[in-house]
Design a protein around this motif. Structure first.
Motif, PDB file in Angstrom:
ATOM      1  N   ALA A  70      17.834 -31.779  16.577  1.00 48.81           N
ATOM      2  CA  ALA A  70      17.472 -32.903  15.709  1.00 48.81           C
ATOM      3  C   ALA A  70      17.499 -32.417  14.264  1.00 48.81           C
ATOM      4  O   ALA A  70      16.868 -31.417  13.921  1.00 48.81           O
ATOM      5  CB  ALA A  70      16.085 -33.429  16.061  1.00 48.81           C
ATOM      6  N   ALA A  71      18.247 -33.116  13.429  1.00 43.79           N
ATOM      7  CA  ALA A  71      18.360 -32.750  12.014  1.00 43.79           C
ATOM      8  C   ALA A  71      17.060 -33.040  11.272  1.00 43.79           C
ATOM      9  O   ALA A  71      16.306 -33.944  11.632  1.00 43.79           O
ATOM     10  CB  ALA A  71      19.507 -33.525  11.369  1.00 43.79           C
ATOM     11  N   VAL A  72      16.829 -32.286  10.228  1.00 41.82           N
ATOM     12  CA  VAL A  72      15.730 -32.573   9.317  1.00 41.82           C
ATOM     13  C   VAL A  72      16.170 -33.766   8.471  1.00 41.82           C
ATOM     14  O   VAL A  72      17.277 -33.771   7.933  1.00 41.82           O
ATOM     15  CB  VAL A  72      15.431 -31.331   8.445  1.00 41.82           C
ATOM     16  N   GLU A  73      15.314 -34.789   8.414  1.00 40.76           N
ATOM     17  CA  GLU A  73      15.642 -36.005   7.675  1.00 40.76           C
ATOM     18  C   GLU A  73      14.363 -36.622   7.114  1.00 40.76           C
ATOM     19  O   GLU A  73      13.269 -36.239   7.520  1.00 40.76           O
ATOM     20  CB  GLU A  73      16.397 -36.986   8.574  1.00 40.76           C
ATOM     21  N   PRO A  74      14.480 -37.590   6.195  1.00 38.86           N
ATOM     22  CA  PRO A  74      13.277 -38.207   5.635  1.00 38.86           C
ATOM     23  C   PRO A  74      12.470 -38.934   6.716  1.00 38.86           C
ATOM     24  O   PRO A  74      13.029 -39.696   7.517  1.00 38.86           O
ATOM     25  CB  PRO A  74      13.821 -39.214   4.615  1.00 38.86           C
ATOM     26  N   VAL A  75      11.162 -38.663   6.734  1.00 37.42           N
ATOM     27  CA  VAL A  75      10.255 -39.291   7.691  1.00 37.42           C
ATOM     28  C   VAL A  75       8.917 -39.554   7.004  1.00 37.42           C
ATOM     29  O   VAL A  75       8.637 -39.014   5.935  1.00 37.42           O
ATOM     30  CB  VAL A  75      10.014 -38.418   8.943  1.00 37.42           C
ATOM     31  N   VAL A  76       8.105 -40.360   7.673  1.00 36.39           N
ATOM     32  CA  VAL A  76       6.725 -40.575   7.259  1.00 36.39           C
ATOM     33  C   VAL A  76       5.864 -40.164   8.434  1.00 36.39           C
ATOM     34  O   VAL A  76       6.065 -40.624   9.567  1.00 36.39           O
ATOM     35  CB  VAL A  76       6.460 -42.046   6.892  1.00 36.39           C
ATOM     36  N   THR A  77       4.914 -39.270   8.180  1.00 32.34           N
ATOM     37  CA  THR A  77       3.982 -38.847   9.221  1.00 32.34           C
ATOM     38  C   THR A  77       2.628 -39.450   8.876  1.00 32.34           C
ATOM     39  O   THR A  77       2.101 -39.224   7.779  1.00 32.34           O
ATOM     40  CB  THR A  77       3.910 -37.311   9.301  1.00 32.34           C
ATOM     41  N   ALA A  78       2.114 -40.260   9.806  1.00 30.77           N
ATOM     42  CA  ALA A  78       0.835 -40.947   9.612  1.00 30.77           C
ATOM     43  C   ALA A  78      -0.221 -40.251  10.455  1.00 30.77           C
ATOM     44  O   ALA A  78      -0.047 -40.068  11.658  1.00 30.77           O
ATOM     45  CB  ALA A  78       0.968 -42.416  10.023  1.00 30.77           C
ATOM     46  N   ARG A  79      -1.318 -39.869   9.805  1.00 29.50           N
ATOM     47  CA  ARG A  79      -2.419 -39.187  10.496  1.00 29.50           C
ATOM     48  C   ARG A  79      -3.697 -39.999  10.349  1.00 29.50           C
ATOM     49  O   ARG A  79      -3.985 -40.538   9.277  1.00 29.50           O
ATOM     50  CB  ARG A  79      -2.637 -37.801   9.912  1.00 29.50           C
ATOM     51  N   VAL A  80      -4.427 -40.066  11.438  1.00 36.16           N
ATOM     52  CA  VAL A  80      -5.694 -40.776  11.469  1.00 36.16           C
ATOM     53  C   VAL A  80      -6.563 -40.054  12.499  1.00 36.16           C
ATOM     54  O   VAL A  80      -6.050 -39.238  13.272  1.00 36.16           O
ATOM     55  CB  VAL A  80      -5.458 -42.279  11.812  1.00 36.16           C
ATOM     56  N   TYR A  91      -0.435 -48.175  18.746  1.00 40.75           N
ATOM     57  CA  TYR A  91      -0.236 -49.508  19.329  1.00 40.75           C
ATOM     58  C   TYR A  91       0.366 -50.475  18.309  1.00 40.75           C
ATOM     59  O   TYR A  91       1.358 -51.147  18.586  1.00 40.75           O
ATOM     60  CB  TYR A  91      -1.572 -50.055  19.845  1.00 40.75           C
ATOM     61  N   HIS A  92      -0.230 -50.554  17.132  1.00 42.22           N
ATOM     62  CA  HIS A  92       0.237 -51.531  16.145  1.00 42.22           C
ATOM     63  C   HIS A  92       1.615 -51.190  15.592  1.00 42.22           C
ATOM     64  O   HIS A  92       2.433 -52.082  15.360  1.00 42.22           O
ATOM     65  CB  HIS A  92      -0.788 -51.717  15.025  1.00 42.22           C
ATOM     66  N   LEU A  93       1.894 -49.912  15.379  1.00 40.46           N
ATOM     67  CA  LEU A  93       3.234 -49.534  14.922  1.00 40.46           C
ATOM     68  C   LEU A  93       4.252 -49.781  16.035  1.00 40.46           C
ATOM     69  O   LEU A  93       5.335 -50.307  15.795  1.00 40.46           O
ATOM     70  CB  LEU A  93       3.263 -48.077  14.473  1.00 40.46           C
ATOM     71  N   GLU A 142       4.581 -48.423   6.525  1.00 41.74           N
ATOM     72  CA  GLU A 142       3.701 -47.554   5.744  1.00 41.74           C
ATOM     73  C   GLU A 142       2.444 -48.318   5.319  1.00 41.74           C
ATOM     74  O   GLU A 142       1.324 -47.812   5.417  1.00 41.74           O
ATOM     75  CB  GLU A 142       4.445 -46.995   4.538  1.00 41.74           C
ATOM     76  N   GLU A 143       2.628 -49.554   4.871  1.00 41.18           N
ATOM     77  CA  GLU A 143       1.490 -50.381   4.459  1.00 41.18           C
ATOM     78  C   GLU A 143       0.568 -50.665   5.644  1.00 41.18           C
ATOM     79  O   GLU A 143      -0.654 -50.576   5.526  1.00 41.18           O
ATOM     80  CB  GLU A 143       1.996 -51.685   3.847  1.00 41.18           C
ATOM     81  N   LEU A 144       1.144 -50.981   6.795  1.00 38.78           N
ATOM     82  CA  LEU A 144       0.351 -51.234   7.996  1.00 38.78           C
ATOM     83  C   LEU A 144      -0.445 -49.988   8.383  1.00 38.78           C
ATOM     84  O   LEU A 144      -1.644 -50.075   8.679  1.00 38.78           O
ATOM     85  CB  LEU A 144       1.265 -51.662   9.158  1.00 38.78           C
ATOM     86  N   ALA A 145       0.204 -48.828   8.366  1.00 38.07           N
ATOM     87  CA  ALA A 145      -0.479 -47.580   8.734  1.00 38.07           C
ATOM     88  C   ALA A 145      -1.651 -47.312   7.794  1.00 38.07           C
ATOM     89  O   ALA A 145      -2.746 -46.926   8.240  1.00 38.07           O
ATOM     90  CB  ALA A 145       0.512 -46.420   8.720  1.00 38.07           C
ATOM     91  N   GLU A 146      -1.453 -47.545   6.503  1.00 41.89           N
ATOM     92  CA  GLU A 146      -2.542 -47.334   5.545  1.00 41.89           C
ATOM     93  C   GLU A 146      -3.682 -48.328   5.769  1.00 41.89           C
ATOM     94  O   GLU A 146      -4.862 -47.962   5.671  1.00 41.89           O
ATOM     95  CB  GLU A 146      -2.013 -47.424   4.111  1.00 41.89           C
ATOM     96  N   LEU A 147      -3.348 -49.574   6.114  1.00 42.34           N
ATOM     97  CA  LEU A 147      -4.392 -50.567   6.422  1.00 42.34           C
ATOM     98  C   LEU A 147      -5.227 -50.148   7.624  1.00 42.34           C
ATOM     99  O   LEU A 147      -6.405 -50.494   7.729  1.00 42.34           O
ATOM    100  CB  LEU A 147      -3.768 -51.943   6.686  1.00 42.34           C
ATOM    101  N   LEU A 148      -4.616 -49.392   8.533  1.00 45.79           N
ATOM    102  CA  LEU A 148      -5.313 -48.915   9.723  1.00 45.79           C
ATOM    103  C   LEU A 148      -6.010 -47.572   9.473  1.00 45.79           C
ATOM    104  O   LEU A 148      -6.497 -46.939  10.411  1.00 45.79           O
ATOM    105  CB  LEU A 148      -4.333 -48.804  10.899  1.00 45.79           C
TER     106      LEU A 148
END
Length: 185
Positions: free
Chosen positions: A70-80, A91-93, A120-126
């Motif tokens: 798997a190539a390195v590529e732009p991603v968003v990692t969401a932590r909670v 679940y929501h994502l 990204e906005e949804l993840a931040e709301l959660l």
């Protein structure tokens, strides 16, 4: 050109004579011309459908084996926080029908996805803390993409009937539809 024609599933790096590093968007294709990491011309001639997974081996007509990376590529990692907050985030994502990678490292569990301002906005709301960076993106294959999987769908239908006799009644019924899937490997 080396023609890759058979999926082998996960293999050890020592089993391969070469590697092929691809971003996620190219690992979803069954037909592709590419250059191996050693600079060899490759052609993929595979069944459509299953995503090429990081660490999966492909056998060439000649018998040679190439390992997918798997190539390195732009991603968003969401932590909670672990537990219910992480389950709620996944679940929501996931309910948005997008590809998600689920993982865990020394900092805890995470959900990873391609950059998308709505997600990204949804993840931040959660309550998630987002990290925008570059990393391999190898999403979950999903329950319906497992080898030899068979499943049934339940469908409920409500019907209302109206008659000239000034009364109506409603009833519900369910249908079970079995769908067997077999995947050749």
């Amino acid at each position: 050109m080396l023609k890759l024609i058979e999926r082998l599933g996960p293999i050890e790096a020592s089993q391969a004579t070469d590697t092929l590093t691809l971003p996620y968007e190219l690992r979803i294709r069954g037909r592709l011309k590419a250059m191996s990491d050693a600079g060899r011309e490759l052609g993929l001639f595979l069944d459509r459908g299953p995503v090429l997974r990081d660490g999966e081996g492909l056998r060439a007509e000649s018998g040679e084996i190439v390992r997918i990376r798997a190539a390195v590529e732009p991603v968003v990692t969401a932590r909670v926080a672990a537990g219910l907050p992480l389950a709620r985030l996944a679940y929501h994502l996931g309910n948005r029908h997008v590809q998600l990678a689920l993982g865990e490292d020394e900092r805890g569990g995470y959900v990873r996805f391609p950059p998308d301002h709505v997600l990204e906005e949804l993840a931040e709301l959660l309550g998630a803390i987002l990290e925008r960076h570059e990393a391999p993106f190898d999403p979950e294959p999903g329950a319906y993409n497992q080898p030899g999987h068979a499943h049934a769908h339940a469908h409920a239908h409500a019907h209302a009937h109206h008659h000239d006799t000034e009364h109506s009644h409603e009833h519900e019924h369910s249908h079970l539809h079995g769908h067997g899937h077999s995947h050749a490997h």
